[in-house]
Design an enzyme around this catalytic site. Sequence first.
Site, PDB file in Angstrom:
ATOM      1  N   GLY A  47       2.558  -4.314   9.095  1.00 40.54           N
ATOM      2  CA  GLY A  47       2.371  -2.871   9.292  1.00 40.54           C
ATOM      3  C   GLY A  47       1.200  -2.235   8.582  1.00 40.54           C
ATOM      4  CG  ASN A  93       0.514  -3.727  13.393  1.00 42.44           C
ATOM      5  OD1 ASN A  93       0.722  -2.911  14.287  1.00 42.44           O
ATOM      6  ND2 ASN A  93      -0.147  -3.426  12.286  1.00 42.44           N
ATOM      7  CB  SER A 121      -4.354   0.322  10.461  1.00 42.09           C
ATOM      8  OG  SER A 121      -4.913   1.036   9.374  1.00 42.09           O
ATOM      9  CD  GLU A 173      -0.834   0.640  18.045  1.00 40.53           C
ATOM     10  OE1 GLU A 173      -1.996   0.843  17.615  1.00 40.53           O
ATOM     11  OE2 GLU A 173       0.033   1.517  18.168  1.00 40.53           O
ATOM     12  CD  GLN A 181      -2.443  -1.116   2.762  1.00 46.18           C
ATOM     13  OE1 GLN A 181      -3.325  -0.329   3.066  1.00 46.18           O
ATOM     14  NE2 GLN A 181      -1.990  -1.997   3.622  1.00 46.18           N
ATOM     15  CG  ASN A 182       4.045   1.337   2.400  1.00 43.34           C
ATOM     16  OD1 ASN A 182       2.950   1.597   2.902  1.00 43.34           O
ATOM     17  ND2 ASN A 182       4.973   0.659   3.017  1.00 43.34           N
ATOM     18  CB  CYS A 237      -5.572  13.457 -22.151  1.00 45.06           C
ATOM     19  SG  CYS A 237      -3.790  13.620 -21.988  1.00 45.06           S
ATOM     20  CG  HIS A 266      -3.082   2.177  -1.615  1.00 43.62           C
ATOM     21  ND1 HIS A 266      -3.119   2.216  -0.242  1.00 43.62           N
ATOM     22  CD2 HIS A 266      -4.132   1.409  -1.982  1.00 43.62           C
ATOM     23  CE1 HIS A 266      -4.138   1.489   0.196  1.00 43.62           C
ATOM     24  NE2 HIS A 266      -4.769   0.989  -0.844  1.00 43.62           N
TER      25      HIS A 266
HETATM   26  P1  NAD Z   1      -1.831   3.001   8.623  1.00 39.96           P
HETATM   27  O1  NAD Z   1      -1.150   4.300   8.809  1.00 39.96           O
HETATM   28  O2  NAD Z   1      -3.302   2.927   8.625  1.00 39.96           O
HETATM   29  O3  NAD Z   1      -1.375   1.952   9.731  1.00 39.96           O
HETATM   30  C1  NAD Z   1      -0.029   1.684   9.999  1.00 39.96           C
HETATM   31  C2  NAD Z   1       0.061   0.371  10.770  1.00 39.96           C
HETATM   32  O4  NAD Z   1       1.433   0.093  10.978  1.00 39.96           O
HETATM   33  C3  NAD Z   1      -0.594   0.416  12.151  1.00 39.96           C
HETATM   34  O5  NAD Z   1      -1.382  -0.757  12.322  1.00 39.96           O
HETATM   35  C4  NAD Z   1       0.605   0.426  13.115  1.00 39.96           C
HETATM   36  O6  NAD Z   1       0.326  -0.233  14.336  1.00 39.96           O
HETATM   37  C5  NAD Z   1       1.641  -0.326  12.306  1.00 39.96           C
HETATM   38  N1  NAD Z   1       3.029  -0.027  12.645  1.00 39.96           N
HETATM   39  C6  NAD Z   1       3.544   1.131  13.156  1.00 39.96           C
HETATM   40  N2  NAD Z   1       4.876   1.014  13.299  1.00 39.96           N
HETATM   41  C7  NAD Z   1       5.220  -0.229  12.856  1.00 39.96           C
HETATM   42  C8  NAD Z   1       6.445  -0.937  12.745  1.00 39.96           C
HETATM   43  N3  NAD Z   1       7.604  -0.398  13.123  1.00 39.96           N
HETATM   44  N4  NAD Z   1       6.433  -2.215  12.240  1.00 39.96           N
HETATM   45  C9  NAD Z   1       5.259  -2.793  11.865  1.00 39.96           C
HETATM   46  N5  NAD Z   1       4.069  -2.154  11.957  1.00 39.96           N
HETATM   47  C10 NAD Z   1       4.052  -0.898  12.438  1.00 39.96           C
HETATM   48  O7  NAD Z   1      -1.214   2.416   7.286  1.00 39.96           O
HETATM   49  P2  NAD Z   1      -1.877   1.600   6.127  1.00 39.96           P
HETATM   50  O8  NAD Z   1      -2.652   0.458   6.706  1.00 39.96           O
HETATM   51  O9  NAD Z   1      -0.772   1.346   5.181  1.00 39.96           O
HETATM   52  O10 NAD Z   1      -2.936   2.593   5.440  1.00 39.96           O
HETATM   53  C11 NAD Z   1      -2.696   3.940   5.279  1.00 39.96           C
HETATM   54  C12 NAD Z   1      -2.810   4.494   3.883  1.00 39.96           C
HETATM   55  O11 NAD Z   1      -1.873   5.548   3.757  1.00 39.96           O
HETATM   56  C13 NAD Z   1      -2.463   3.587   2.779  1.00 39.96           C
HETATM   57  O12 NAD Z   1      -3.359   3.891   1.770  1.00 39.96           O
HETATM   58  C14 NAD Z   1      -1.057   3.981   2.298  1.00 39.96           C
HETATM   59  O13 NAD Z   1      -1.007   3.961   0.891  1.00 39.96           O
HETATM   60  C15 NAD Z   1      -0.916   5.394   2.743  1.00 39.96           C
HETATM   61  N6  NAD Z   1       0.380   5.761   3.353  1.00 39.96           N
HETATM   62  C16 NAD Z   1       1.554   5.343   2.781  1.00 39.96           C
HETATM   63  C17 NAD Z   1       2.770   5.685   3.378  1.00 39.96           C
HETATM   64  C18 NAD Z   1       4.058   5.228   2.724  1.00 39.96           C
HETATM   65  O14 NAD Z   1       4.112   5.101   1.500  1.00 39.96           O
HETATM   66  N7  NAD Z   1       5.106   4.986   3.514  1.00 39.96           N
HETATM   67  C19 NAD Z   1       2.790   6.426   4.565  1.00 39.96           C
HETATM   68  C20 NAD Z   1       1.571   6.839   5.123  1.00 39.96           C
HETATM   69  C21 NAD Z   1       0.383   6.475   4.506  1.00 39.96           C
HETATM   70 ZN    ZN Z   2      -3.619  15.283 -20.488  1.00 42.51          ZN
END
Ligand code: NAD
Ligand code: ZN
Length: 291
Positions: free
Chosen positions: A221, A247, A223, A249, A107-108, A139, A127
């Site tokens: 990692g 995770n 949520s 949490e 998702q990152n 376009c 994502h």
């Molecule tokens: P989230 O922010 O909803 O949740 C993050 C999760 O990671 C939590 O459950 C937390 O407990 C856990 N976590 C925190 N520290 C950790 C660690 N050290 N090791 C393992 N787990 C850990 O993230 P999500 O579920 O990815 O959803 C958020 C949305 O935001 C997604 O759509 C994503 O694309 C985007 N996003 C991406 C980035 C990135 O590219 N790095 C950063 C922020 C948000």
């Molecule tokens: Zn265009």
Amino acid sequence: MERELTNILDEARRSGGSIVALTGAGISAESGIPTFRGTEGYWVIGSKNYMPQEMATQEMFRRAPEEVWRWYLYRFGVCKYAQPNAGHRALVSLDRALGDRFQLVTQNIDGLHLRAGATPNRTHCIHGDAAFVRCADACSHAASQGELGEQHGKLPLPDMGVRGADTPFTEADRSRLSCPRCGAWLRPHVLWFDEYYDEENYRMQTALRAASQASLLLVVGTSGATTLPMQIGELAFRRGIGMIDVNPEENPFSDLCQASAKGFFVRGSACERLPEIVQALTAFEVSGPVV
Ligand code: NAD
Ligand code: ZN
């Protein structure tokens, strides 16, 4: 390592089946990139605080494209200077060891999996990817290749310089972020909260297919706040395959793991726990004596 976890990993290794890793913002937290659940996600416009769920929308982009771009350029800058960590590197070892039996669904948008060495055609960015932009008016389409430097309808993000949270948006920024084909805004190649997954931009079917064929799902990692990752988790649960969640949490994936006969919730950080998990998944079998 916990005995139950060892058993699940041993079984996955011996089965010779495929493994899907599903990662979220948590795996990049130890590289210094804030997750969305922390307070760092806020963005201030005038005297009002906006949450990522409000900023990362098509609606906000239509209303205030310059503010949305200012927010993204600031966040993209944080990603650009962050370095992959031991969690990303452990998944690269798994990718190398398993080859086509490994698929990564992330998702990152930060690009850290690829920068750590993940194989691009086995890395599905559901994502999007901060390194790319595309025409906000769509376009061109995914088939656009080569023309205007497009790769599958996307262009590399132009060099926008170093941006702080207070960097103003200039006319030069506006022209750099204009579609070279039609002049409309270029938008970040990311899935917004008021948009839908698809195959063309976000590899939805590819990710679901990988999960429907895997014999182990390794969640790290996330949520569980977004729908496709939850669908993947529920699919794995229904199929009764091995399921691990790393995770610090509890979250909906840890609930699924705890409810599954072949599931295990590994409470801890990605950097702490992934290296030993990957080592167990890639260990050579010690064969018995040859008689
Ligand atoms: P989230 O922010 O909803 O949740 C993050 C999760 O990671 C939590 O459950 C937390 O407990 C856990 N976590 C925190 N520290 C950790 C660690 N050290 N090791 C393992 N787990 C850990 O993230 P999500 O579920 O990815 O959803 C958020 C949305 O935001 C997604 O759509 C994503 O694309 C985007 N996003 C991406 C980035 C990135 O590219 N790095 C950063 C922020 C948000
Ligand atoms: Zn265009």
